[in-house]
Design an enzyme around this catalytic site. Structure first.
Site, mmCIF file in Angstrom:
data_model
loop_
_atom_site.group_PDB
_atom_site.id
_atom_site.type_symbol
_atom_site.label_atom_id
_atom_site.label_comp_id
_atom_site.label_asym_id
_atom_site.label_seq_id
_atom_site.Cartn_x
_atom_site.Cartn_y
_atom_site.Cartn_z
ATOM 1 C CB ALA A 122 -0.899 0.017 1.234
ATOM 2 C CE LYS A 123 5.412 4.900 0.068
ATOM 3 N NZ LYS A 123 6.473 4.048 0.635
#
Ligand code: NAD
Length: 441
Positions: A122-123
């Site tokens: 994720a980011k």
């Protein structure tokens, strides 16, 4: 450990087919395509992995200190969670975009898989210049962002961490805002917190420590005894300063370090303990350089561009992305490049370095100490039990050496670059999990 002759560094087959203008998403997709073409993986799985599972876009209203209202945009990209909860940093930076979050979330999937951590990628972040905010405004913005993304984060679903422009204090506010709404204290919703509220000892130092560990292993493997090895480090922040100090403590000669304004070079070795890191005192390297009176053969100030091209055994770019490009790849004189920063080598430059027989240890292994100690932090939070710094460092050492050895075996078995080996190991693990779980419904 097997070793190779010092005069025969590894080679790889690669061509400089790309242009040098790259976003994180373009690079991530090119790397996926490149490795997918080398492996026997179901096309449907590769197609799935070319796209994020979801990208959440939110708007975040902030009451400024002067009473006015400003609305900011925030993102949280989820790439893949087949191996466990999504995991990745939150950036506060004016250049945050949807595509950047997606590209960086793909890298997190591979990084977690290379380290065999039970996480996906994720980011996220907010499009904002954090320097334009007061502390109170940063706190209000963070708490409201936590509320806007509350439904898509959680200790079992998606666990954010600090990144550019965010720090342990930001994570403390995020954890507090999340916990307040849930009605109970949930430290495991974020990592990179201060230890007093469930953060892990050694987390801050971990990416630099992992860079130092893989540098040490790689030098031993290619017959570069650390006591005879010269190192240049670009960037003297959390990653660069910690890596430089550990390598010096382990016997290497760090001949150059830099900050954003320039570098200091001493052929006899820079006293890296005498220079404050970026955290301790921003941009102190160039102030230190100003005190030197070395003459042409002694310690002196050089530019960041000159640092990258120094004739050293090991070059560690640990500042920002895209610093080794098609423009300077031919001039890189180091035998080994260890990527401390995320994405310091462009796709085209990587091919040039490969053709020139320069060994590049990729970021998804080298700086993975950060997410590895984040995993330790998450385990400590879930178990409500604190590990000592010694235990954290021992377990990090063991995880890094295991991951490095797995890649070394892959490099030997398939005669590929370390980057291709890393992506192959990661993609194998992720795709195998996809094939085993199948597609629902
Ligand atoms: P930092 O802010 O602590 O330090 C950055 C250093 O680089 C400073 O010395 C700064 O002066 C220098 N710098 C900034 N811009 C530069 C430029 N254009 N040219 C040369 N030097 C420049 O940052 P950090 O946490 O050490 O992160 C460095 C890199 O490592 C980034 O790419 C980051 O994404 C990556 N990384 C960080 C972590 C982490 O947990 N800190 C983990 C994994 C990867």
């Amino acid at each position: 450990m097997a070793s190779q002759d010092r005069s025969s560094p590894p080679t790889r087959e690669a061509t400089a087919e790309s242009t040098d203008a790259e976003t994180a998403l373009e690079t991530a997709r090119r790397q996926l395509d490149r490795v997918a073409a080398q492996l026997d993986i179901d096309d449907a799985v590769i197609e799935r992995l070319s796209h994020p599972t979801a990208v959440h876009e939110v708007t975040i209203p902030l009451e400024r200190d002067d009473g006015s209202l400003e609305v900011f945009t925030g993102y949280r990209a989820h790439h893949d969670s087949v191996r466990g909860p999504y995991k990745g940093g939150l950036r506060y930076h004016p250049n945050v975009t949807r595509d950047e979050c997606v590209g960086l979330s793909m890298w997190m999937t591979w990084k977690c898989a290379v380290m065999n951590l039970p996480f996906g990628g994720a980011k996220g972040g907010i499009v904002v210049d954090p320097k334009s905010l007061s502390d109170d405004e940063t706190e209000r913005l963070t708490r409201r962002f936590a509320q806007e993304i509350r439904d898509v984060i959680g200790p079992n679903t998606d666990i954010p961490a600090p990144d550019m422009g965010t720090d342990p204090q930001t994570m403390a506010w995020l954890m507090d805002a999340y916990s307040m709404q849930e009605g109970e204290t949930i430290p495991g919703v974020v990592t990179g917190k201060p230890p007093v509220i469930g953060g892990s000892f050694g987390r801050e130092e971990a990416p630099g420590r992992s860079v130092a560990i893989v540098t040490r292993e790689t030098c031993e493997y290619y017959n570069y005894p650390l006591a005879e090895t010269t190192v240049a480090v670009q960037g003297f922040g959390s990653v660069g300063a910690n890596a430089a100090r550990l390598l010096e403590a382990w016997g290497a000669t760090v001949v150059a370090v830099s900050d954003v304004n320039g570098a200091v070079y001493d052929p006899d070795g820079v006293d890296v303990d005498a220079i404050p890191s970026h955290d301790e005192e921003p941009e102190a390297v160039t102030q230190f350089a100003a005190t030197l009176e070395g003459g042409p053969d002694g310690p002196r100030r050089i530019s960041n561009a000159e640092l990258l091209e120094l004739d050293v055994d090991v070059l560690i770019p640990a500042a920002v992305g895209n610093v080794i490009t098609a423009d300077n790849a031919d001039a890189i004189a180091a035998d080994i490049v260890v990527e401390g920063a995320n994405g310091p080598t462009t796709f085209a430059a990587d091919a040039i370095l490969g053709d020139r027989g320069i060994c590049v240890i990729p970021d998804i292994l080298a700086n993975a100490g950060g997410v590895t100690v984040s995993y330790f932090e998450w385990l400590q939070d879930i178990n409500r039990r604190t590990w000592s710094l010694e235990r954290v460092n021992d377990e990090l050492e063991s995880e890094m050496v295991t991951a490095w050895t797995t890649l070394k075996d892959e490099v030997e078995r398939r005669d590929v670059s370390w980057r291709d080996a890393a992506y192959a190991v990661a993609l194998d693990r992720v795709s195998e999990a996809h094939e085993m779980r199948g597609l629902w419904p």
